[in-house]
Design a protein around this motif. Sequence first.
Motif, PDB file in Angstrom:
ATOM      1  N   GLU A  41      27.212  -0.823 -29.077  1.00 52.24           N
ATOM      2  CA  GLU A  41      26.295   0.262 -29.469  1.00 52.24           C
ATOM      3  C   GLU A  41      26.985   1.389 -30.224  1.00 52.24           C
ATOM      4  OE1 GLU A  41      24.277   0.944 -25.511  1.00 52.24           O
ATOM      5  OE2 GLU A  41      22.559   0.480 -26.781  1.00 52.24           O
ATOM      6  N   GLN A  42      28.147   1.091 -30.826  1.00 55.05           N
ATOM      7  CA  GLN A  42      28.814   2.127 -31.622  1.00 55.05           C
ATOM      8  C   GLN A  42      29.426   1.585 -32.911  1.00 55.05           C
ATOM      9  OE1 GLN A  42      32.345   3.794 -29.641  1.00 55.05           O
ATOM     10  NE2 GLN A  42      32.103   2.259 -28.043  1.00 55.05           N
ATOM     11  N   GLU A  44      31.352  -0.888 -33.445  1.00 53.95           N
ATOM     12  CA  GLU A  44      32.722  -1.391 -33.361  1.00 53.95           C
ATOM     13  C   GLU A  44      32.785  -2.916 -33.407  1.00 53.95           C
ATOM     14  OE1 GLU A  44      35.741   0.185 -32.823  1.00 53.95           O
ATOM     15  OE2 GLU A  44      35.015   2.251 -32.705  1.00 53.95           O
ATOM     16  N   VAL A  55      21.753  -5.683 -47.465  1.00 51.31           N
ATOM     17  CA  VAL A  55      23.110  -5.195 -47.212  1.00 51.31           C
ATOM     18  C   VAL A  55      23.429  -5.339 -45.723  1.00 51.31           C
ATOM     19  CG1 VAL A  55      24.601  -3.156 -47.273  1.00 51.31           C
ATOM     20  CG2 VAL A  55      22.980  -3.568 -49.121  1.00 51.31           C
ATOM     21  N   PRO A  56      24.555  -5.957 -45.364  1.00 54.30           N
ATOM     22  CA  PRO A  56      24.878  -6.101 -43.938  1.00 54.30           C
ATOM     23  C   PRO A  56      25.193  -4.755 -43.284  1.00 54.30           C
ATOM     24  CG  PRO A  56      26.267  -7.525 -45.297  1.00 54.30           C
ATOM     25  CD  PRO A  56      25.564  -6.589 -46.217  1.00 54.30           C
ATOM     26  N   VAL A  57      24.552  -4.505 -42.163  1.00 53.35           N
ATOM     27  CA  VAL A  57      24.750  -3.248 -41.431  1.00 53.35           C
ATOM     28  C   VAL A  57      24.758  -3.561 -39.938  1.00 53.35           C
ATOM     29  CG1 VAL A  57      23.506  -1.977 -43.226  1.00 53.35           C
ATOM     30  CG2 VAL A  57      22.277  -2.713 -41.195  1.00 53.35           C
ATOM     31  N   CYS A  58      25.268  -2.612 -39.168  1.00 51.56           N
ATOM     32  CA  CYS A  58      25.154  -2.705 -37.721  1.00 51.56           C
ATOM     33  C   CYS A  58      23.777  -2.154 -37.336  1.00 51.56           C
ATOM     34  CB  CYS A  58      26.244  -1.889 -37.040  1.00 51.56           C
ATOM     35  SG  CYS A  58      27.899  -2.550 -37.306  1.00 51.56           S
ATOM     36  N   LEU A  61      23.304   1.111 -35.422  1.00 49.46           N
ATOM     37  CA  LEU A  61      23.550   2.415 -36.051  1.00 49.46           C
ATOM     38  C   LEU A  61      22.455   2.806 -37.035  1.00 49.46           C
ATOM     39  CD1 LEU A  61      27.416   2.264 -36.688  1.00 49.46           C
ATOM     40  CD2 LEU A  61      26.172   3.157 -34.709  1.00 49.46           C
ATOM     41  N   ALA A 130      36.280  -8.251 -40.701  1.00 45.41           N
ATOM     42  CA  ALA A 130      37.069  -7.274 -39.940  1.00 45.41           C
ATOM     43  C   ALA A 130      36.207  -6.424 -39.010  1.00 45.41           C
ATOM     44  CB  ALA A 130      37.851  -6.375 -40.900  1.00 45.41           C
ATOM     45  N   GLY A 131      34.906  -6.374 -39.263  1.00 44.29           N
ATOM     46  CA  GLY A 131      34.044  -5.564 -38.408  1.00 44.29           C
ATOM     47  C   GLY A 131      33.369  -6.349 -37.303  1.00 44.29           C
TER      48      GLY A 131
ATOM     49  N   GLY B  28      24.165   7.109 -40.182  1.00 47.00           N
ATOM     50  CA  GLY B  28      24.000   6.963 -38.734  1.00 47.00           C
ATOM     51  C   GLY B  28      25.262   6.584 -37.985  1.00 47.00           C
ATOM     52  N   THR B  29      26.388   6.480 -38.676  1.00 50.47           N
ATOM     53  CA  THR B  29      27.586   5.955 -38.016  1.00 50.47           C
ATOM     54  C   THR B  29      28.179   6.940 -37.009  1.00 50.47           C
ATOM     55  OG1 THR B  29      28.959   6.663 -39.882  1.00 50.47           O
ATOM     56  CG2 THR B  29      28.154   4.403 -39.921  1.00 50.47           C
ATOM     57  N   VAL B  33      25.658   6.831 -32.666  1.00 49.02           N
ATOM     58  CA  VAL B  33      26.554   6.600 -31.522  1.00 49.02           C
ATOM     59  C   VAL B  33      26.250   7.626 -30.432  1.00 49.02           C
ATOM     60  CG1 VAL B  33      28.957   6.536 -30.757  1.00 49.02           C
ATOM     61  CG2 VAL B  33      28.333   5.591 -32.995  1.00 49.02           C
ATOM     62  N   ARG B  91      38.504   2.904 -48.337  1.00 45.21           N
ATOM     63  CA  ARG B  91      38.808   1.508 -47.987  1.00 45.21           C
ATOM     64  C   ARG B  91      39.324   1.375 -46.560  1.00 45.21           C
ATOM     65  NH1 ARG B  91      41.460   1.660 -53.081  1.00 45.21           N
ATOM     66  NH2 ARG B  91      40.012   0.915 -54.668  1.00 45.21           N
ATOM     67  N   SER B  95      34.638  -0.825 -41.158  1.00 44.82           N
ATOM     68  CA  SER B  95      34.468  -2.233 -41.492  1.00 44.82           C
ATOM     69  C   SER B  95      33.489  -2.308 -42.654  1.00 44.82           C
ATOM     70  CB  SER B  95      33.867  -2.949 -40.277  1.00 44.82           C
ATOM     71  OG  SER B  95      32.562  -2.437 -40.036  1.00 44.82           O
ATOM     72  N   PRO B  96      33.273  -3.504 -43.219  1.00 46.39           N
ATOM     73  CA  PRO B  96      32.270  -3.582 -44.291  1.00 46.39           C
ATOM     74  C   PRO B  96      30.917  -3.010 -43.865  1.00 46.39           C
ATOM     75  CG  PRO B  96      33.518  -5.622 -44.192  1.00 46.39           C
ATOM     76  CD  PRO B  96      33.965  -4.793 -43.024  1.00 46.39           C
ATOM     77  N   GLN B  97      30.484  -3.327 -42.641  1.00 50.22           N
ATOM     78  CA  GLN B  97      29.173  -2.833 -42.188  1.00 50.22           C
ATOM     79  C   GLN B  97      29.146  -1.296 -42.162  1.00 50.22           C
ATOM     80  OE1 GLN B  97      30.966  -5.304 -40.844  1.00 50.22           O
ATOM     81  NE2 GLN B  97      29.748  -6.737 -39.621  1.00 50.22           N
ATOM     82  N   ILE B  98      30.236  -0.697 -41.689  1.00 54.65           N
ATOM     83  CA  ILE B  98      30.296   0.769 -41.613  1.00 54.65           C
ATOM     84  C   ILE B  98      30.353   1.370 -43.015  1.00 54.65           C
ATOM     85  CG2 ILE B  98      31.663   2.731 -40.770  1.00 54.65           C
ATOM     86  CD1 ILE B  98      30.298   1.079 -38.549  1.00 54.65           C
ATOM     87  N   ARG B  99      31.141   0.768 -43.891  1.00 53.33           N
ATOM     88  CA  ARG B  99      31.265   1.308 -45.252  1.00 53.33           C
ATOM     89  C   ARG B  99      29.961   1.140 -46.038  1.00 53.33           C
ATOM     90  NH1 ARG B  99      36.406  -1.141 -44.521  1.00 53.33           N
ATOM     91  NH2 ARG B  99      35.871  -2.990 -45.734  1.00 53.33           N
ATOM     92  N   ASN B 100      29.137   0.166 -45.664  1.00 53.45           N
ATOM     93  CA  ASN B 100      27.835   0.018 -46.319  1.00 53.45           C
ATOM     94  C   ASN B 100      26.877   1.142 -45.958  1.00 53.45           C
ATOM     95  OD1 ASN B 100      28.409  -2.328 -47.698  1.00 53.45           O
ATOM     96  ND2 ASN B 100      27.640  -3.682 -46.083  1.00 53.45           N
ATOM     97  N   ARG B 101      27.100   1.793 -44.833  1.00 60.73           N
ATOM     98  CA  ARG B 101      26.160   2.821 -44.366  1.00 60.73           C
ATOM     99  C   ARG B 101      26.733   4.236 -44.429  1.00 60.73           C
ATOM    100  NH1 ARG B 101      20.981   2.506 -44.047  1.00 60.73           N
ATOM    101  NH2 ARG B 101      20.771   3.670 -42.118  1.00 60.73           N
ATOM    102  N   ARG B 179      45.355  -0.945 -35.879  1.00 61.45           N
ATOM    103  CA  ARG B 179      45.108  -2.134 -36.692  1.00 61.45           C
ATOM    104  C   ARG B 179      44.560  -1.685 -38.031  1.00 61.45           C
ATOM    105  NH1 ARG B 179      39.215  -4.602 -35.046  1.00 61.45           N
ATOM    106  NH2 ARG B 179      39.605  -5.778 -36.921  1.00 61.45           N
ATOM    107  N   ALA B 181      41.558  -2.485 -39.545  1.00 61.03           N
ATOM    108  CA  ALA B 181      40.131  -2.149 -39.615  1.00 61.03           C
ATOM    109  C   ALA B 181      39.719  -1.406 -38.347  1.00 61.03           C
ATOM    110  CB  ALA B 181      39.305  -3.431 -39.753  1.00 61.03           C
ATOM    111  N   MET B 182      38.548  -0.781 -38.389  1.00 65.41           N
ATOM    112  CA  MET B 182      37.924  -0.190 -37.209  1.00 65.41           C
ATOM    113  C   MET B 182      38.860   0.733 -36.439  1.00 65.41           C
ATOM    114  SD  MET B 182      34.897  -1.235 -37.439  1.00 65.41           S
ATOM    115  CE  MET B 182      34.522  -0.092 -36.153  1.00 65.41           C
TER     116      MET B 182
END
Lengths: 157, 297
Positions: A41-42, A44, A55-58, A61, A130-131, B28-29, B33, B91, B95-101, B179, B181-182
Amino acid sequence: MRITAIVNGERRQADDVWPGESLLYVLRERLGLPGSKNACEQGECGSCTVYLDGVPVCACLVAAGQAQGRSIVTVEGLAPGGVLHPVQQAFLDAGAVQCGFCTPGLIVAAHDLLARNPAPADLEIREALAGNLCRCTGYEKILDAVRLAANRTHGAD
Amino acid sequence: MRFLQPATWADALAIKAETPDAVPIAGGTDVMVELNFDARRPAALLDLTRVAELADWTADNGQVRLGAGVSYARVITELGGRLPGLAMAARTIGSPQIRNRGTVGGNLGTASPAGDCHPALLAGGAEIEVVSVRGRRIIPAAEFYTGVKRNAMEPDELIAAVHIPLPSGPEQFSKIGTRNAMVIAVAAFSLALHPDRNEVGTGIGSAAPTPRPAAEAGRFLAAALTEAGLWESRGELPDSVGERFASLVRAAAEPIDDVRGTATYRLHALAVMARRTLSWAWQDYQRAGRRAGSEGG
């Protein structure tokens, strides 16, 4: 509040949505789509990865209201009619699934990678995934599965 | 809780004026949370993802005006050439998902001392454009961060854009984490050489209550380059200059011990990153000089 969105190609509606609720909660608990998993839920772990307008997203969030009127594709939407997508088939064939909890998010992330880059190098696969965390197997068979899916779809040209 | 979703910038500003305790949300990142973990229950969420005015960037008059709602993914793919320092920082985010948002505007709104964009914005001399129904303010990045997760904004203001000068020299960014990523930075450092005005920009992350420049270190390095004629000659940088620069960067930090690392480690890491980024940037500067020379000849 009421949320209406195109989910896996169908117009879907959810009522009595709490404004602070996540898209993930709406998908799982209100629309009966438990493929996207709820873990950290964060943002990670990537287990809840879905496409939002391509677009892929969590999904954990994304506020539910932010998805109003948008197009969402979940892991369920990658296998219309129950026919597995080549990425899904490759995960099975490569033994890339153990407990299965991380699998839907990894499938969506890998699906997106191969849509953008049909023949990725290993470093590109690692970066694209990586995510997404897997706590069972380690990642070798998951990487095998992505290479297998790439070979089957791209190598067949 | 209410969910407010303006379609225009004017409506967003009017809502923020009427409802100053509404929490703006873009990618929303950070905000989600806090909601997911019951750490925050704001009276209202102010969703800015429908405001088209925030969603783009323009480049003219020697600077990029980066809309607050542009994602990190777009900073990387669309602005990597124009704003290399900020793109390097982007960069390293999530992660890709986080950078997309996630967005640079959101990073500024949260104003975490560990936010990855901040060192690059400081080094690059960025300015933050904040707007309310009362008017517009331009705040230099170095004056924007006022405390741990606090910034210089008034309750009725929203971030419209970040103005970032197009760099005249090389930029570098370095981040330490467990590491690739993340990772929330244990410490980060950004460096920009500004040969157009013989100045050096710096930014420290995760090693003080706020992101902050290492101003004295930047002044020392700029003066050392000027005295030795190195801005023009692009000759070899004496080790002593790098050592002194690193120790001044270290002296500008004010880190704490926390779960991610100790203050002692952060100070050590900063000195190492200062020396490394300087050597990378100086090599870039020398290469750019050779390229210009061969093109000119």
